[in-house]
Motif scaffolding. Structure first.
Motif, PDB file in Angstrom:
ATOM      1  N   ALA A 134      -8.881   0.256  -6.811  1.00  0.00           N
ATOM      2  CA  ALA A 134      -7.719  -0.087  -7.640  1.00  0.00           C
ATOM      3  C   ALA A 134      -6.662  -0.809  -6.810  1.00  0.00           C
ATOM      4  CB  ALA A 134      -7.133   1.167  -8.274  1.00  0.00           C
ATOM      5  N   TRP A 135      -6.493  -0.389  -5.572  1.00  0.00           N
ATOM      6  CA  TRP A 135      -5.526  -1.089  -4.722  1.00  0.00           C
ATOM      7  C   TRP A 135      -6.047  -2.466  -4.349  1.00  0.00           C
ATOM      8  CZ3 TRP A 135      -5.275  -2.115   0.817  1.00  0.00           C
ATOM      9  CH2 TRP A 135      -4.057  -2.716   1.166  1.00  0.00           C
ATOM     10  N   TYR A 136      -7.320  -2.586  -4.012  1.00  0.00           N
ATOM     11  CA  TYR A 136      -7.884  -3.891  -3.684  1.00  0.00           C
ATOM     12  C   TYR A 136      -7.695  -4.874  -4.844  1.00  0.00           C
ATOM     13  CZ  TYR A 136     -10.433  -2.042   0.414  1.00  0.00           C
ATOM     14  OH  TYR A 136     -10.776  -1.494   1.619  1.00  0.00           O
ATOM     15  N   ALA A 137      -7.796  -4.360  -6.069  1.00  0.00           N
ATOM     16  CA  ALA A 137      -7.691  -5.229  -7.246  1.00  0.00           C
ATOM     17  C   ALA A 137      -6.313  -5.872  -7.370  1.00  0.00           C
ATOM     18  CB  ALA A 137      -8.016  -4.444  -8.511  1.00  0.00           C
ATOM     19  N   ARG A 138      -5.329  -5.349  -6.674  1.00  0.00           N
ATOM     20  CA  ARG A 138      -3.979  -5.920  -6.689  1.00  0.00           C
ATOM     21  C   ARG A 138      -3.861  -7.149  -5.788  1.00  0.00           C
ATOM     22  NH1 ARG A 138       0.207  -1.621  -7.629  1.00  0.00           N
ATOM     23  NH2 ARG A 138       1.428  -2.456  -5.883  1.00  0.00           N
ATOM     24  N   HIS A 139      -4.904  -7.397  -5.002  1.00  0.00           N
ATOM     25  CA  HIS A 139      -4.837  -8.456  -3.991  1.00  0.00           C
ATOM     26  C   HIS A 139      -6.076  -9.339  -4.070  1.00  0.00           C
ATOM     27  CE1 HIS A 139      -1.406  -6.384  -2.253  1.00  0.00           C
ATOM     28  NE2 HIS A 139      -2.097  -5.263  -2.376  1.00  0.00           N
ATOM     29  N   LYS A 140      -6.003 -10.478  -3.429  1.00  0.00           N
ATOM     30  CA  LYS A 140      -7.166 -11.364  -3.397  1.00  0.00           C
ATOM     31  C   LYS A 140      -8.192 -10.774  -2.434  1.00  0.00           C
ATOM     32  CE  LYS A 140      -8.772 -16.093  -3.145  1.00  0.00           C
ATOM     33  NZ  LYS A 140      -8.418 -17.524  -2.979  1.00  0.00           N
TER      34      LYS A 140
ATOM     35  N   LEU B 200       0.830  -1.205   0.000  1.00  0.00           N
ATOM     36  CA  LEU B 200       0.000   0.000   0.000  1.00  0.00           C
ATOM     37  C   LEU B 200       0.863   1.254   0.000  1.00  0.00           C
ATOM     38  CD1 LEU B 200      -2.624   1.515   0.117  1.00  0.00           C
ATOM     39  CD2 LEU B 200      -2.760   1.055   2.568  1.00  0.00           C
ATOM     40  N   ALA B 201       1.952   1.241   0.743  1.00  0.00           N
ATOM     41  CA  ALA B 201       2.854   2.388   0.758  1.00  0.00           C
ATOM     42  C   ALA B 201       3.420   2.658  -0.636  1.00  0.00           C
ATOM     43  CB  ALA B 201       3.986   2.155   1.748  1.00  0.00           C
ATOM     44  N   ALA B 202       3.793   1.596  -1.351  1.00  0.00           N
ATOM     45  CA  ALA B 202       4.326   1.753  -2.705  1.00  0.00           C
ATOM     46  C   ALA B 202       3.249   2.261  -3.651  1.00  0.00           C
ATOM     47  CB  ALA B 202       4.880   0.416  -3.202  1.00  0.00           C
ATOM     48  N   PHE B 203       2.029   1.783  -3.495  1.00  0.00           N
ATOM     49  CA  PHE B 203       0.903   2.213  -4.316  1.00  0.00           C
ATOM     50  C   PHE B 203       0.661   3.715  -4.138  1.00  0.00           C
ATOM     51  CE2 PHE B 203      -3.762   2.648  -4.936  1.00  0.00           C
ATOM     52  CZ  PHE B 203      -3.916   2.073  -6.190  1.00  0.00           C
ATOM     53  N   LEU B 204       0.662   4.175  -2.889  1.00  0.00           N
ATOM     54  CA  LEU B 204       0.449   5.597  -2.620  1.00  0.00           C
ATOM     55  C   LEU B 204       1.632   6.436  -3.094  1.00  0.00           C
ATOM     56  CD1 LEU B 204      -1.146   5.256   0.917  1.00  0.00           C
ATOM     57  CD2 LEU B 204      -2.265   6.221  -1.088  1.00  0.00           C
ATOM     58  N   ALA B 205       2.849   5.918  -2.940  1.00  0.00           N
ATOM     59  CA  ALA B 205       4.040   6.645  -3.377  1.00  0.00           C
ATOM     60  C   ALA B 205       4.047   6.858  -4.880  1.00  0.00           C
ATOM     61  CB  ALA B 205       5.308   5.907  -2.950  1.00  0.00           C
ATOM     62  N   ALA B 206       3.349   5.970  -5.606  1.00  0.00           N
ATOM     63  CA  ALA B 206       3.248   6.102  -7.067  1.00  0.00           C
ATOM     64  C   ALA B 206       2.165   7.093  -7.475  1.00  0.00           C
ATOM     65  CB  ALA B 206       2.959   4.742  -7.689  1.00  0.00           C
ATOM     66  N   GLY B 207       1.520   7.723  -6.488  1.00  0.00           N
ATOM     67  CA  GLY B 207       0.498   8.724  -6.783  1.00  0.00           C
ATOM     68  C   GLY B 207      -0.906   8.170  -6.905  1.00  0.00           C
ATOM     69  N   GLU B 208      -1.071   6.882  -6.640  1.00  0.00           N
ATOM     70  CA  GLU B 208      -2.393   6.264  -6.734  1.00  0.00           C
ATOM     71  C   GLU B 208      -3.204   6.561  -5.474  1.00  0.00           C
ATOM     72  OE1 GLU B 208      -3.456   4.865  -9.370  1.00  0.00           O
ATOM     73  OE2 GLU B 208      -1.629   4.513 -10.517  1.00  0.00           O
TER      74      GLU B 208
END
Length: 212
Positions: free
Chosen positions: A175-181, A162-170
């Motif tokens: 959209a973040w949930y979709a990265r995980h089961k 999640l930290a990396a997702f936010l650091a990328a500006g997301e």
């Protein structure tokens, strides 16, 4: 393969999300607005506390007031590590970093009627599906399915991603949930997830004991 046991209450930390701008309330701190003599945050804490082993409050304003509200529940205050109120995912990240438990159950501060079996049902679904995240859906009166993504049970090992997702500006929760089961759990009472978005709605609800 044997199904993993559902997380117990003691393994779950509750997170009250109260760190937003309150834009639709004219900038008011939503969790501190009063309904039936108590702040919205207190209504939610009363329902969340019996379901979790520990409590956190994500608050970016008025930390002293939230600390006083959370005191009777043993709640600790956490603030976003990212500037300018980037949204609920920043609050989730703060909660994931702060908890010492294996699971985090999040709920927004403007939903005073959340279900008493929220944690149990999400925990059962998470275990049954070997999922990383369990979240809530309801069926509206018109038959449409609504997702309530900020009601969620998450594995705390997701913090770095999640930290990396936010650091990328997301910023988008789905959209973040979709990265995980992720498993969606259907609740039949949509009123339990009713969120108060304006001071007018709050005033209207003062005359009732629940939504609708």
């Amino acid at each position: 393969m044997e199904q993993a046991a559902a997380p117990t209450r003691e393994q779950i930390t509750g997170l009250l999300l109260a760190g937003g701008r309150g834009t639709r309330m004219g900038g008011a701190d939503k969790g501190l607005q009063t309904l039936h003599g108590e702040p919205l945050a207190t209504h939610v804490l009363k329902r969340l506390a019996p379901q979790t082993g520990a409590l956190l409050i994500s608050a970016n304003r008025h930390p002293d007031i939230y600390a006083a509200l959370g005191g009777p529940f043993g709640a600790e205050i956490v603030a976003d590590t990212l500037p300018e109120f980037p949204g609920p995912l920043a609050g989730l990240l703060a909660g994931l970093r702060a908890t010492r438990n294996e699971y985090l159950l999040s709920a927004p501060c403007d939903t005073p009627w959340l279900p008493g079996d929220l944690a149990a049902r999400l925990a059962q679904a998470l275990a049954a599906n070997a999922a990383d995240i369990a979240t809530v859906t309801t069926i509206e009166a018109d038959g449409n399915v609504s997702l309530h993504p900020v009601f969620a049970l998450l594995r705390t090992g997701l913090a770095d991603d999640l930290a990396a997702f936010l650091a990328a500006g997301e910023r988008k929760v789905r959209a973040w949930y979709a990265r995980h089961k992720t498993v969606e759990v259907a609740f039949t009472d949509e009123r339990a997830f009713y969120n108060i978005n304006s001071l007018q709605e709050l005033a209207d609800l003062e005359r009732h004991r629940g939504p609708g």
